[in-house]
Write a protein that holds these residues in place. Structure first.
Motif, PDB file in Angstrom:
ATOM      1  N   LEU A  41       1.365  -0.690  -0.060  1.00 48.04           N
ATOM      2  CA  LEU A  41       0.476   0.168  -0.392  1.00 48.04           C
ATOM      3  C   LEU A  41       0.229   1.263   0.054  1.00 48.04           C
ATOM      4  N   THR A  42       1.927   0.622   0.810  1.00 50.03           N
ATOM      5  CA  THR A  42       3.003   3.209   0.386  1.00 50.03           C
ATOM      6  C   THR A  42       3.590   2.797  -1.379  1.00 50.03           C
ATOM      7  N   TRP A  43       3.374   1.572  -1.052  1.00 53.72           N
ATOM      8  CA  TRP A  43       4.066   1.737  -2.571  1.00 53.72           C
ATOM      9  C   TRP A  43       3.358   2.314  -3.758  1.00 53.72           C
ATOM     10  N   TRP A  44       1.727   1.367  -3.406  1.00 57.27           N
ATOM     11  CA  TRP A  44       1.103   2.098  -4.452  1.00 57.27           C
ATOM     12  C   TRP A  44       0.562   3.489  -4.366  1.00 57.27           C
ATOM     13  N   PHE A  45       0.491   3.786  -3.348  1.00 68.21           N
ATOM     14  CA  PHE A  45       0.043   5.672  -3.149  1.00 68.21           C
ATOM     15  C   PHE A  45       1.671   6.411  -2.860  1.00 68.21           C
ATOM     16  N   THR A  46       2.520   5.965  -4.050  1.00 64.21           N
ATOM     17  CA  THR A  46       3.755   7.077  -3.927  1.00 64.21           C
ATOM     18  C   THR A  46       3.799   6.855  -5.118  1.00 64.21           C
ATOM     19  N   HIS A  47       3.494   8.299  -5.908  1.00 64.36           N
ATOM     20  CA  HIS A  47       3.821   8.794  -7.449  1.00 64.36           C
ATOM     21  C   HIS A  47       4.727  10.133  -7.248  1.00 64.36           C
ATOM     22  N   PHE A  48       5.513   9.776  -8.101  1.00 68.05           N
ATOM     23  CA  PHE A  48       6.538  11.202  -8.631  1.00 68.05           C
ATOM     24  C   PHE A  48       5.423  11.207 -10.518  1.00 68.05           C
ATOM     25  N   ARG A  83       7.965  16.708  -8.808  1.00 71.24           N
ATOM     26  CA  ARG A  83       6.984  16.349  -7.620  1.00 71.24           C
ATOM     27  C   ARG A  83       6.995  14.776  -6.751  1.00 71.24           C
ATOM     28  N   ILE A  84       7.014  14.807  -6.111  1.00 71.95           N
ATOM     29  CA  ILE A  84       6.424  13.504  -5.174  1.00 71.95           C
ATOM     30  C   ILE A  84       5.693  13.510  -4.349  1.00 71.95           C
ATOM     31  N   ARG A  85       4.613  12.344  -4.350  1.00 76.03           N
ATOM     32  CA  ARG A  85       3.531  12.397  -3.562  1.00 76.03           C
ATOM     33  C   ARG A  85       3.880  11.157  -2.506  1.00 76.03           C
ATOM     34  N   THR A  86       3.625  11.246  -1.211  1.00 73.42           N
ATOM     35  CA  THR A  86       3.462   9.616  -0.898  1.00 73.42           C
ATOM     36  C   THR A  86       2.306  10.078   0.423  1.00 73.42           C
ATOM     37  N   GLY A  87       2.156   9.522   1.906  1.00 75.45           N
ATOM     38  CA  GLY A  87       1.460   8.889   2.169  1.00 75.45           C
ATOM     39  C   GLY A  87       0.316   7.989   2.363  1.00 75.45           C
ATOM     40  N   LEU A  88       0.283   7.018   3.430  1.00 70.33           N
ATOM     41  CA  LEU A  88      -1.317   6.097   2.959  1.00 70.33           C
ATOM     42  C   LEU A  88      -2.584   6.716   3.755  1.00 70.33           C
TER      43      LEU A  88
END
Length: 470
Positions: A92-99, A107-112
């Motif tokens: 889930l942490t990998w799935w909700f991490t985008h750049f 732009r880096i999005r992180t966070g469950l």
């Protein structure tokens, strides 16, 4: 800069970077958000396990009591719950991490549960390093670490495929250099020309000839027998001797593993540094950001004319340029880091007056200062010499200090502060000479900053044709 915060309503992957463009302007570029390498969940799945290990280490007695109460069935059930939970957390942490790379930022999005979006402006990037721990090298992935102006903690993308990491690094450097977004991804990695390579044998001998290695080894061999004679306690000897042996190993073997196969190459991005036996690191010293260069020479290195070169770089933690090298080779590399700078020879350094021995007996002979058209140079150390070079344009402030004992002997210290929050000091100067150094350095700093060119990434003409990525 990096700005943490709640989800800010940024466009999704299907949206453009600026959907509000006015008619007649260049069409907005589509921003595609990407995920990290699929191996990343395995790295992040260790987090719940690490929490349990940390709890057990914090209170081992209670952890042991709890384990003794558990039956085999309960342990199997706990593992059956823990392992899927760890796997789900990693996924889930990998799935909700985008750049994504937009026209002006990474732009880096992180966070469950709590979303965090980092906006890293491309023109604020200082350096981009690629690191590969041992297991990452086996898996063929790499970590991208970014130094950004005004941010102490590095942002990172861990992990990317090795080729993807190199391509992304090349694109970000090209964008920071001024290439158009449409062609930046086609520019590829700038070529590098190798300047220096440190042989493993030379590195090993240099570590043997370092006083810190001998000091740590002597302490590890002398202290445990003394404790045994004093206490006759095996626990006390082991509790003291093992950390000392570990420190001795870290000061020699650890440095050898970290600095193995050290290479310095020159490219339009700056100086590239590659090193590491187990964990491989690919670092960059950006042009124009070096505040201070230090040439370090231990006593036992002087016969071989070896030196170690260290750096203070604004906004970066990279601190070593060369772990060991002949002085001539080191000075040639320094000339690439600080264009137009010549290292002052030893006989060009002015020693303090003899009366400085009243303030610092014997060790006053290790101090010296020289001022050239390009740098302020100060030396200290009698056994282990340190020569610090500060370009005039990098001096932020100049100060003069004088204690009561120094006033009695008409001596003073001149402090030069740099942009990396470091200070280089010319100690025990004649009071009148210190005043002249202060006034002269203030004027040279103003002139140097006025004549200095802009700090840009790539020095070559950015209108050159793109080349395919290597």
């Amino acid at each position: 800069m990096t700005t943490p915060g709640v989800d800010d309503g940024l466009p999704d992957a299907s949206e453009t970077d600026d959907a509000r463009g006015t008619p007649g302007e260049r069409p907005a570029r589509t921003v595609t958000e990407r995920r990290l390498h699929p191996v990343t969940p395995f790295r992040r799945a260790w987090a719940p396990v690490a929490v349990l290990v940390g709890w057990a280490a914090h209170d081992p007695n209670q952890a042991q009591q709890q384990l003794t109460r558990l039956t085999t069935t309960m342990l199997l059930v706990a593992l059956a719950v823990l392992l899927p939970a760890a796997a789900a957390y990693g996924f889930l942490t990998w799935w909700f991490t985008h750049f994504a790379v937009t026209d002006g930022e990474l732009r880096i999005r992180t966070g469950l549960l709590f979303r965090r979006t980092a906006h890293i402006r491309l023109e604020r990037i200082q350096a981009i390093d690629i690191t590969q721990p041992l297991l990452a090298r086996v898996a063929g992935v790499a970590k991208l670490r970014l130094d950004v102006v005004g941010v102490e903690k590095k942002d990172e993308l861990a992990f990317l495929g090795e080729e993807e990491a190199r391509a992304l690094r090349a694109e970000l450097l090209a964008r920071a250099a001024g290439f158009a977004p449409e062609t930046a991804h086609e520019v590829g990695e700038a070529p590098a020309r190798e300047l220096v390579r440190v042989p493993a044998s030379e590195l090993a001998v240099s570590l043997v000839l370092t006083g810190a290695t001998w000091g740590a080894l002597a302490a590890a061999l002398v202290v445990p027998p003394v404790l045994w004679l004093a206490t006759h306690s095996v626990v006390t000897v082991l509790a003291t001797g093992l950390p000392l042996l570990g420190a001795a190993g870290a000061s020699s073997v650890g440095r050898f593993v970290r600095e193995y196969d050290w290479r310095v190459g020159e490219s339009p991005d700056g100086l590239r540094i590659d090193h590491g036996l187990l964990d491989r690191a690919h670092e960059t010293v950006p042009p124009g950001r070096v505040q201070t260069v230090r040439i370090v020479q231990p006593l036992l290195w002087r016969r071989r004319r070896w030196v170690r070169v260290e750096l203070d770089v604004a906004g970066s933690s990279n601190s070593v340029l060369l772990p060991v090298a002949p002085r001539a080779a080191a000075e040639a590399v320094i000339a690439r880091v600080l264009p137009g700078v010549t290292v002052p020879p030893v006989d060009a350094l002015s020693r303090p007056p003899r009366r400085a021995g009243r303030c610092l007996p014997l060790w006053w002979r290790g101090h010296g200062v020289a001022v050239t058209d390009a740098v302020f140079a100060a030396r200290h150390g009698l056994l282990r010499r340190h020569l610090s070079l500060v370009p005039h344009a990098k001096v932020q402030s100049v100060r003069l200090s004088q204690g009561p004992w120094q006033r009695l002997w008409r001596l003073a210290d001149v402090h030069v502060d740099t942009g990396a929050d470091k200070t280089v000091t010319a100690r025990l100067r004649d009071a009148q000479e210190a005043v002249e150094l202060l006034d002269g350095q203030a004027e040279r700093s103003r002139t140097g900053r006025r004549d200095a060119g802009p700090d840009r990434w790539m020095a070559q003409d950015t209108t050159r044709a793109p080349r395919p990525a290597s």
